[in-house]
Scaffold this motif. Structure first.
Motif, short mmCIF file in Angstrom:
data_model
loop_
_atom_site.label_atom_id
_atom_site.label_comp_id
_atom_site.label_asym_id
_atom_site.label_seq_id
_atom_site.Cartn_x
_atom_site.Cartn_y
_atom_site.Cartn_z
N ARG A 101 12.92 -93.13 -46.34
CA ARG A 101 12.69 -92.85 -47.74
C ARG A 101 12.23 -94.11 -48.44
N PRO A 102 11.10 -94.08 -49.27
CA PRO A 102 10.43 -95.43 -49.89
C PRO A 102 11.86 -95.94 -50.70
N ARG A 103 11.62 -97.20 -51.02
CA ARG A 103 12.27 -98.20 -51.45
C ARG A 103 12.30 -97.93 -52.87
N GLY A 104 13.48 -97.99 -53.56
CA GLY A 104 13.72 -97.68 -54.89
C GLY A 104 13.74 -96.04 -55.28
N SER A 116 9.94 -82.16 -50.02
CA SER A 116 10.50 -82.88 -48.54
C SER A 116 9.05 -83.30 -47.90
N GLY A 117 9.28 -84.55 -47.26
CA GLY A 117 8.13 -85.04 -46.61
C GLY A 117 8.37 -85.12 -45.28
N TYR A 118 7.44 -84.82 -44.30
CA TYR A 118 7.46 -84.75 -42.81
C TYR A 118 6.29 -85.47 -42.32
N PHE A 120 4.24 -85.79 -38.31
CA PHE A 120 4.14 -85.34 -37.20
C PHE A 120 3.30 -86.21 -36.12
N LEU A 121 4.03 -86.08 -35.00
CA LEU A 121 3.32 -86.77 -33.66
C LEU A 121 2.12 -85.94 -33.37
N PRO A 122 1.16 -86.47 -32.58
CA PRO A 122 0.06 -85.71 -31.88
C PRO A 122 0.28 -84.38 -31.25
N ASP A 123 1.59 -84.67 -30.60
CA ASP A 123 2.10 -83.24 -29.69
C ASP A 123 2.80 -82.27 -30.62
N GLY A 124 2.75 -82.40 -31.85
CA GLY A 124 3.32 -81.76 -32.82
C GLY A 124 5.04 -81.93 -33.07
N ARG A 125 5.64 -82.93 -32.28
CA ARG A 125 6.95 -83.20 -32.70
C ARG A 125 7.08 -83.96 -33.84
N TYR A 126 8.24 -83.66 -34.59
CA TYR A 126 8.73 -84.36 -35.94
C TYR A 126 10.10 -84.38 -35.83
N ALA A 127 10.71 -85.34 -36.67
CA ALA A 127 11.89 -85.17 -37.09
C ALA A 127 12.36 -84.53 -38.38
N SER A 128 13.56 -84.21 -38.96
CA SER A 128 13.82 -83.36 -40.27
C SER A 128 13.19 -84.30 -41.13
N GLY A 129 12.85 -83.46 -42.36
CA GLY A 129 12.15 -83.79 -43.39
C GLY A 129 13.08 -84.81 -44.38
N VAL A 130 12.44 -85.60 -45.25
CA VAL A 130 13.13 -86.41 -46.07
C VAL A 130 13.11 -85.77 -47.34
N TRP A 131 14.22 -85.88 -48.34
CA TRP A 131 13.93 -85.60 -49.62
C TRP A 131 13.36 -86.60 -50.54
N LEU A 132 12.16 -85.93 -51.37
CA LEU A 132 11.60 -86.85 -52.60
C LEU A 132 11.87 -86.12 -53.68
N LYS A 146 0.86 -93.24 -43.86
CA LYS A 146 -0.43 -92.60 -43.26
C LYS A 146 -1.02 -93.42 -42.51
N GLU A 147 -1.07 -94.88 -42.14
CA GLU A 147 -1.59 -95.38 -41.22
C GLU A 147 -0.83 -95.38 -39.78
N TYR A 148 0.37 -95.00 -39.81
CA TYR A 148 1.17 -94.82 -38.54
C TYR A 148 1.38 -93.41 -37.96
N GLN A 149 1.15 -92.34 -38.86
CA GLN A 149 1.48 -91.07 -38.41
C GLN A 149 0.25 -90.21 -37.95
N HIS A 150 0.28 -89.42 -37.23
CA HIS A 150 -0.85 -88.33 -36.96
C HIS A 150 -0.93 -87.58 -38.24
N ARG A 151 0.05 -86.70 -38.46
CA ARG A 151 0.04 -85.99 -39.63
C ARG A 151 1.05 -86.26 -40.60
N VAL A 152 0.91 -86.08 -41.96
CA VAL A 152 2.04 -86.21 -43.02
C VAL A 152 1.84 -85.06 -43.81
N MET A 153 2.95 -84.40 -44.00
CA MET A 153 3.04 -83.00 -44.77
C MET A 153 3.91 -82.97 -45.90
N ILE A 154 3.52 -82.80 -47.24
CA ILE A 154 4.65 -82.70 -48.00
C ILE A 154 4.78 -81.21 -48.56
N CYS A 155 5.92 -80.86 -48.77
CA CYS A 155 6.29 -79.53 -48.97
C CYS A 155 7.25 -79.32 -50.26
#
Length: 194
Positions: A101-104, A116-118, A120-132, A146-155
Motif C-alpha cells: 500500500r502507498p506510504r502514508g 481495491s487495487g490489483y 497482474f502479470l502478463p500470464d494473468g496471475r495476481y495476488a489479492s487486492g490491496v485496500w485503498l 505502473k512501470e513495473y506491472q503488466h496490468r493495473v486495475m482499480i475496483c
C-alpha cells in the motif's frame, strides 16, 4: 522472469547519489546484506522514502519493503547500488510489489476502504487486492505500480472496475472520457467517483 543470482550495475537504469529513489525498486549492494541473503531475490527493495531517498542526500536513511518477503527495513543510502531496470523485475517480486500500500495511507481498520487495487502479470496471475481508502491512495498505488506491472486495475467497493491500465497505457476509462471530465470539472460541473 526468474530471479538472477545477483544484480549488478548493468542491471540498473541509474546508479549513484544524483537520483531520486523513492517510489522505485532499488538494488542493494550484496556487501550490505548478510552472507545468507546475498542472492538476487534479497537485493530487491521498494523504496518508500526517507531523507536519504533524495538526490545528493544530506541524511542517509531510506525506508524500504523487501520484494522477497514483504518485510519493512531501514537502510542507508550507501547500501543502494541503483534503480533496477523495470523489465528485469522477477515475477515473484512483482507480486510482492503489488501488495504494498502507498506510504502514508489511512488505516483500513479506522477508515472504510473505498477501492481495491490489483496488479497482474502478463500470464494473468495476481495476488489479492490491496485496500485503498481515498482517491489519493488510488493515484499513489497506480503511480507505484505502473512501470513495473503488466496490468493495473482499480475496483470500487462493489467490485466494478473504475480504472484499468495495460503496459502503462490507460484503457479504462477511455482517454476521451477523462478529458471531458477534466473540462467539466474546470467549469465547476459534474463529479466522478475516482
Amino acid at each position: 522472469m526468474t530471479v538472477k543470482n545477483a544484480f549488478t550495475q548493468e542491471d540498473c537504469i541509474e546508479t549513484g547519489y544524483a537520483m531520486y529513489i523513492a517510489g522505485k525498486v532499488v538494488v542493494l549492494k550484496p556487501s550490505s546484506l548478510p552472507p545468507e541473503r546475498r542472492d538476487g531475490a534479497h537485493q530487491l527493495y521498494f523504496c518508500e522514502g526517507g531523507n536519504g531517498s533524495n538526490p545528493n542526500p544530506i541524511d542517509r536513511s531510506i525506508f524500504t519493503v523487501s520484494l522477497a518477503d514483504g518485510e519493512r527495513a531501514r537502510w542507508n543510502r550507501g547500501d543502494v547500488l541503483g534503480i533496477l531496470k523495470p523489465e528485469l523485475l522477477p515475477d515473484s517480486a512483482r507480486l510482492h510489489l503489488s501488495q504494498i500500500r502507498p506510504r502514508g495511507v489511512l488505516d483500513p481498520r479506522e477508515h472504510e476502504p473505498r477501492y481495491s487495487g490489483y496488479s497482474f502479470l502478463p500470464d494473468g496471475r495476481y495476488a489479492s487486492g490491496v485496500w485503498l481508502c481515498s482517491e489519493k491512495e488510488v493515484k499513489d498505488y497506480i503511480e507505484m505500480q505502473k512501470e513495473y506491472q503488466h496490468r493495473v486495475m482499480i475496483c470500487d467497493r462493489d467490485g466494478f472496475c473504475v480504472f484499468e491500465m495495460v503496459r502503462g497505457e490507460v484503457i479504462y476509462p477511455l482517454p476521451e472520457t477523462i478529458e471531458a471530465f477534466r473540462k467539466e470539472q474546470a467549469r465547476g460541473g459534474m463529479s466522478m467517483n475516482l
